[in-house]
Design a protein around this motif. Structure first.
Motif, PDB file in Angstrom:
ATOM      1  N   ARG A 449       0.661  -1.163  -0.038  1.00 21.04           N
ATOM      2  CA  ARG A 449       0.066   0.017  -0.278  1.00 21.04           C
ATOM      3  C   ARG A 449       0.970   1.279  -0.039  1.00 21.04           C
ATOM      4  NH1 ARG A 449      -2.288   1.105   5.664  1.00 21.04           N
ATOM      5  NH2 ARG A 449      -0.003   1.641   5.867  1.00 21.04           N
ATOM      6  N   ASP A 450       2.030   1.259   0.926  1.00 23.77           N
ATOM      7  CA  ASP A 450       2.700   2.394   0.813  1.00 23.77           C
ATOM      8  C   ASP A 450       3.630   2.826  -0.542  1.00 23.77           C
ATOM      9  OD1 ASP A 450       1.984   2.487   3.573  1.00 23.77           O
ATOM     10  OD2 ASP A 450       3.798   2.129   4.493  1.00 23.77           O
ATOM     11  N   THR A 451       4.038   1.741  -1.036  1.00 26.15           N
ATOM     12  CA  THR A 451       4.794   1.417  -2.432  1.00 26.15           C
ATOM     13  C   THR A 451       3.632   2.475  -3.320  1.00 26.15           C
ATOM     14  OG1 THR A 451       5.979  -0.218  -2.011  1.00 26.15           O
ATOM     15  CG2 THR A 451       5.726   0.490  -4.381  1.00 26.15           C
ATOM     16  N   VAL A 452       2.552   1.963  -3.456  1.00 24.53           N
ATOM     17  CA  VAL A 452       1.652   2.796  -4.373  1.00 24.53           C
ATOM     18  C   VAL A 452       1.514   4.206  -3.925  1.00 24.53           C
ATOM     19  CG1 VAL A 452      -0.841   2.708  -5.124  1.00 24.53           C
ATOM     20  CG2 VAL A 452       0.453   0.440  -4.869  1.00 24.53           C
ATOM     21  N   TRP A 453       1.240   4.370  -2.887  1.00 22.37           N
ATOM     22  CA  TRP A 453       1.081   5.727  -2.421  1.00 22.37           C
ATOM     23  C   TRP A 453       2.302   6.682  -2.595  1.00 22.37           C
ATOM     24  CZ3 TRP A 453       3.545   8.948   1.377  1.00 22.37           C
ATOM     25  CH2 TRP A 453       2.684  10.105   1.797  1.00 22.37           C
ATOM     26  N   ASN A 454       3.521   6.065  -2.398  1.00 27.64           N
ATOM     27  CA  ASN A 454       4.681   7.005  -2.623  1.00 27.64           C
ATOM     28  C   ASN A 454       4.931   7.124  -4.225  1.00 27.64           C
ATOM     29  OD1 ASN A 454       5.676   6.875  -0.116  1.00 27.64           O
ATOM     30  ND2 ASN A 454       6.530   5.093  -0.028  1.00 27.64           N
ATOM     31  N   ILE A 455       4.285   6.252  -4.906  1.00 26.48           N
ATOM     32  CA  ILE A 455       4.549   6.380  -6.458  1.00 26.48           C
ATOM     33  C   ILE A 455       3.630   7.381  -7.044  1.00 26.48           C
ATOM     34  CG2 ILE A 455       3.797   5.261  -8.923  1.00 26.48           C
ATOM     35  CD1 ILE A 455       5.027   2.685  -7.645  1.00 26.48           C
ATOM     36  N   LEU A 456       2.310   7.385  -6.319  1.00 22.05           N
ATOM     37  CA  LEU A 456       1.318   8.435  -6.604  1.00 22.05           C
ATOM     38  C   LEU A 456       2.056   9.825  -6.213  1.00 22.05           C
ATOM     39  CD1 LEU A 456      -2.038   6.985  -5.634  1.00 22.05           C
ATOM     40  CD2 LEU A 456      -1.401   7.578  -7.936  1.00 22.05           C
ATOM     41  N   HIS A 457       2.573  10.025  -5.133  1.00 21.34           N
ATOM     42  CA  HIS A 457       3.034  11.255  -4.601  1.00 21.34           C
ATOM     43  C   HIS A 457       4.312  11.605  -5.434  1.00 21.34           C
ATOM     44  CE1 HIS A 457       0.294  12.442  -1.203  1.00 21.34           C
ATOM     45  NE2 HIS A 457       0.012  11.244  -1.426  1.00 21.34           N
ATOM     46  N   MET A 458       5.150  10.771  -5.907  1.00 18.52           N
ATOM     47  CA  MET A 458       6.474  11.112  -6.784  1.00 18.52           C
ATOM     48  C   MET A 458       5.655  11.629  -8.089  1.00 18.52           C
ATOM     49  SD  MET A 458       9.540   8.674  -7.930  1.00 18.52           S
ATOM     50  CE  MET A 458       8.435   7.324  -8.455  1.00 18.52           C
ATOM     51  N   GLU A 459       4.750  10.941  -8.742  1.00 23.51           N
ATOM     52  CA  GLU A 459       4.275  11.448 -10.035  1.00 23.51           C
ATOM     53  C   GLU A 459       3.626  13.186  -9.791  1.00 23.51           C
ATOM     54  OE1 GLU A 459       2.791   7.253 -12.050  1.00 23.51           O
ATOM     55  OE2 GLU A 459       1.517   8.338 -10.936  1.00 23.51           O
ATOM     56  N   SER A 460       3.185  13.252  -8.612  1.00 25.55           N
ATOM     57  CA  SER A 460       2.365  14.327  -8.369  1.00 25.55           C
ATOM     58  C   SER A 460       3.313  15.573  -8.459  1.00 25.55           C
ATOM     59  CB  SER A 460       1.437  14.367  -7.045  1.00 25.55           C
ATOM     60  OG  SER A 460       2.143  14.391  -5.811  1.00 25.55           O
ATOM     61  N   ARG A 461       4.762  15.147  -8.063  1.00 23.33           N
ATOM     62  CA  ARG A 461       5.691  16.202  -7.928  1.00 23.33           C
ATOM     63  C   ARG A 461       6.510  16.369  -9.256  1.00 23.33           C
ATOM     64  NH1 ARG A 461       5.679  13.826  -2.797  1.00 23.33           N
ATOM     65  NH2 ARG A 461       7.587  12.365  -3.173  1.00 23.33           N
ATOM     66  N   LEU A 462       6.207  15.340 -10.270  1.00 19.36           N
ATOM     67  CA  LEU A 462       7.048  15.665 -11.549  1.00 19.36           C
ATOM     68  C   LEU A 462       6.850  17.074 -12.218  1.00 19.36           C
ATOM     69  CD1 LEU A 462       6.722  11.963 -12.859  1.00 19.36           C
ATOM     70  CD2 LEU A 462       8.955  13.082 -12.082  1.00 19.36           C
ATOM     71  N   PRO A 463       7.539  17.342 -12.887  1.00 17.02           N
ATOM     72  CA  PRO A 463       7.533  18.572 -13.658  1.00 17.02           C
ATOM     73  C   PRO A 463       6.687  18.694 -14.606  1.00 17.02           C
ATOM     74  CG  PRO A 463       9.652  17.520 -14.520  1.00 17.02           C
ATOM     75  CD  PRO A 463       8.912  16.897 -13.244  1.00 17.02           C
ATOM     76  N   ASN A 464       5.696  19.856 -14.457  1.00 14.08           N
ATOM     77  CA  ASN A 464       4.548  20.021 -15.471  1.00 14.08           C
ATOM     78  C   ASN A 464       3.709  18.777 -15.768  1.00 14.08           C
ATOM     79  OD1 ASN A 464       5.225  22.710 -15.754  1.00 14.08           O
ATOM     80  ND2 ASN A 464       5.420  22.767 -17.840  1.00 14.08           N
ATOM     81  N   LYS A 465       3.346  17.855 -14.619  1.00 14.17           N
ATOM     82  CA  LYS A 465       2.574  16.838 -14.973  1.00 14.17           C
ATOM     83  C   LYS A 465       1.575  17.148 -15.666  1.00 14.17           C
ATOM     84  CE  LYS A 465       0.106  17.751 -10.772  1.00 14.17           C
ATOM     85  NZ  LYS A 465       0.809  18.963 -10.479  1.00 14.17           N
ATOM     86  N   GLY A 466       1.258  15.890 -16.692  1.00 15.75           N
ATOM     87  CA  GLY A 466      -0.041  16.097 -17.407  1.00 15.75           C
ATOM     88  C   GLY A 466      -1.363  15.916 -17.058  1.00 15.75           C
ATOM     89  N   PRO A 467      -2.219  16.137 -17.502  1.00 18.92           N
ATOM     90  CA  PRO A 467      -3.780  15.888 -17.197  1.00 18.92           C
ATOM     91  C   PRO A 467      -4.050  14.607 -16.642  1.00 18.92           C
ATOM     92  CG  PRO A 467      -3.766  15.675 -19.456  1.00 18.92           C
ATOM     93  CD  PRO A 467      -2.265  16.159 -19.086  1.00 18.92           C
ATOM     94  N   TYR A 468      -3.168  13.522 -16.572  1.00 17.71           N
ATOM     95  CA  TYR A 468      -3.179  12.330 -16.149  1.00 17.71           C
ATOM     96  C   TYR A 468      -3.402  12.212 -14.811  1.00 17.71           C
ATOM     97  CZ  TYR A 468      -0.926  11.860 -20.943  1.00 17.71           C
ATOM     98  OH  TYR A 468      -0.795  12.354 -22.189  1.00 17.71           O
ATOM     99  N   LEU A 469      -2.261  13.236 -14.279  1.00 13.78           N
ATOM    100  CA  LEU A 469      -2.063  13.243 -12.576  1.00 13.78           C
ATOM    101  C   LEU A 469      -2.658  14.102 -11.913  1.00 13.78           C
ATOM    102  CD1 LEU A 469       1.776  12.858 -13.580  1.00 13.78           C
ATOM    103  CD2 LEU A 469       0.359  10.914 -13.030  1.00 13.78           C
ATOM    104  N   SER A 470      -3.025  13.774 -10.529  1.00 14.18           N
ATOM    105  CA  SER A 470      -3.727  14.725  -9.513  1.00 14.18           C
ATOM    106  C   SER A 470      -2.571  15.472  -8.899  1.00 14.18           C
ATOM    107  CB  SER A 470      -4.513  13.788  -8.541  1.00 14.18           C
ATOM    108  OG  SER A 470      -5.404  12.748  -9.211  1.00 14.18           O
ATOM    109  N   ASP A 471      -3.006  16.456  -8.479  1.00 14.91           N
ATOM    110  CA  ASP A 471      -2.030  17.424  -7.496  1.00 14.91           C
ATOM    111  C   ASP A 471      -1.907  16.573  -6.192  1.00 14.91           C
ATOM    112  OD1 ASP A 471      -1.960  19.787  -9.237  1.00 14.91           O
ATOM    113  OD2 ASP A 471      -3.976  20.568  -8.711  1.00 14.91           O
TER     114      ASP A 471
END
Length: 503
Positions: A449-471
């Motif tokens: 569960r924590d691995t999934v959570w960490n990936i979601l939060h890592m993606e949310s901090r990527l530069p100019n994330k596209g419309p795929y990703l949540s804040d």
């Protein structure tokens, strides 16, 4: 020795025409597992700011999971990421692709492949059990995807090699162009055809025959057989095997929403659904899939690659086309030209509703107004878009999943989204057991569960994330989300079993 994973990343520079491999540290494999996690980690480490999708430096990343290439049922998907041309400004985006490519990548000895650079002439990549060659592709340029796939397989004398390729739409760098795999499977909502086109990369052909080394082969086989038996006995799966994903249509031809909470309104399109079913002929499935929910199409004495329910719907009732034949023609055109069926549908709908003119002048639009059949009109418009000179279009953002954490869970293992997310036939405990038997990496449910959570939060901090990703602020907190709810449900189920046994 690493078990389950290959422990290698393939790096390819198209500008220099060089390829080399890198070790992926075991700690990274444990931290991110694979697929979407490995790709997001690569971008997070190497890109503090976005690059233009047309830049040679823009990578296209492919990644497999720890169970890819094994007998684990429904583990045939691959994860893909890049800076996409579909967002403005350009941003990080990702997609997933069913089929056999991920298993071949693993069989060639790699967990991940990173493409960068731009060729000075059309080329295709030939990856043969880890050896990479840059092949001339001038004779393939302007060919449709079916011709390209067959031509490469015949050149290599092996009709069993896996080919990802673009068609004329990708060569013309249409932003909603796509790659086609095995004549039918696609990686949607990313603009992959455009990304290959700007790199002058016509195709990737790959053959991988190296076996995956497992930690506990006997236990792994028993787990796989047990899961396969459970999946095949499930009533919903039996219907999927019989009718493919078209079994998700109800009796009136309406399509179930992705979250399973209702039906998309369709005006009772039973005739369209019945018509579509008459063209289904033969099954196809992803690597190690016991379901084979894909369906080939027989139309006018010819066969072409499988059509999925979502693609059929978006090129049918979604754009006001209720004639099954025109849906098939539109789908076949998308396949051969290499177009994203979902983005194509969105653009056609905007033009046909008068929201956007696309490549048309007012006079052109008046001429298409004289075409009464919506299917024929859509077909004429799409041909005009493909052959026109316009390259900028208003394209819709991909749908946001309500179960994003389950999507990530499936993606990092490279499991089928239908089995994990829609039908919930693979439990968290099953996944943990399979990972341990394959890799010797011991995870708790909370770790996963924590691995999934960490990936979601890592993606949310990527530069100019596209419309795929949540804040980041909109993501579930640790302990929330669908996976947490599933864990609680599994815990209650286990307590009930223990209580009954004690009684």
């Amino acid at each position: 020795m690493i078990k389950g994973w290959a422990g290698k990343r393939l790096r390819i520079d198209l500008s220099l025409q060089k390829a080399w491999s890198e070790d992926i540290p075991l700690r990274d494999l444990h931290q991110w597992l694979g697929g979407r996690g490995l790709n997001a980690s690569f971008f997070s480490q190497h890109f503090q700011s976005p690059v233009s999708p047309s830049s040679p430096e823009n990578p296209v990343a492919f990644a497999a999971g720890p169970l890819t290439g094994t007998l684990a049922p429904c583990s045939g998907w691959a994860s893909i990421a890049s800076f996409s041309p579909l967002s403005d400004p350009s941003g990080y985006g990702f997609t997933r692709m069913p089929g056999h490519f991920g298993a071949s990548l693993k069989g060639a000895g790699f967990d991940q492949c990173i493409l960068q650079g731009k060729a000075d002439r059309p080329v295709y990549l030939w990856i043969d059990d880890g050896e990479v060659k840059f092949e001339e592709a001038g004779h393939l340029w302007r060919k449709e995807t079916t011709e390209t796939t067959v031509a490469i397989q015949e050149e290599k004398g092996d009709r069993g090699i896996e080919v990802l390729c673009i068609g004329p739409a990708g060569e013309r760098q249409l932003p909603f162009a796509n790659i086609i795999h095995r004549l039918s499977w696609t990686g949607d909502h990313l603009g992959l055809g455009y990304l290959f086109g700007v790199k002058q990369l016509k195709a990737i052909a790959i053959r991988g025959n190296k076996p995956v080394t497992l930690h506990d082969p006997r236990r792994f086989l028993n787990l796989c057989l047990t899961l396969k038996d459970r999946i095949q006995k499930d009533p919903k799966i039996r219907k999927l095997k019989e009718e493919g994903v078209f079994s998700l249509l109800d009796q009136e031809g309406r399509m179930r929403m992705n979250n399973g909470n209702g039906w998309l309104p369709s005006g009772s399109e039973k005739q369209w659904a019945t018509s579509m079913r008459t063209y289904l002929s033969g099954q196809e499935g992803c690597f190690s899939c016991p379901v084979n929910c894909g369906r080939n199409i027989q139309y006018q004495e010819s066969y072409f690659g499988g059509i999925s329910l979502e693609k059929a719907w978006h090129l049918g009732p979604q754009i006001g086309v209720y004639n099954g034949e025109w849906t098939l023609k539109l789908h076949h055109l998308c396949q051969t030209q290499g177009l994203d069926p979902f983005l194509t549908s969105s653009l056609l709908a905007r033009i046909m509703e008068g929201v956007e003119n696309g490549p048309f002048s007012e006079e052109d639009l008046r001429q298409t107004d004289g075409i009464e059949d919506q299917g024929e009109k859509a077909f004429v418009i799409l041909h005009r878009i493909i052959n026109g000179s316009r390259r900028e279009f208003h394209l819709s953002a991909p749908p946001v999943s309500e179960n994003e954490d389950l999507d990530v869970l499936a993606d990092i293992i490279s499991f089928c989204m239908i089995v994990v997310n829609r039908l919930n036939l693979m439990t968290v405990s099953n996944i943990i057991d399979l990972i341990y038997a394959a890799t010797a990496y011991s995870l708790s449910k909370e770790d996963l569960r924590d691995t999934v959570w960490n990936i979601l939060h890592m993606e949310s901090r990527l530069p100019n994330k596209g419309p795929y990703l949540s804040d980041e602020s909109s993501l579930p907190h640790l302990g929330e989300g669908q996976i947490s709810e599933i864990l609680k449900k599994e815990e209650r189920s286990n307590e009930s079993i223990v209580h009954r046994a004690a009684s």
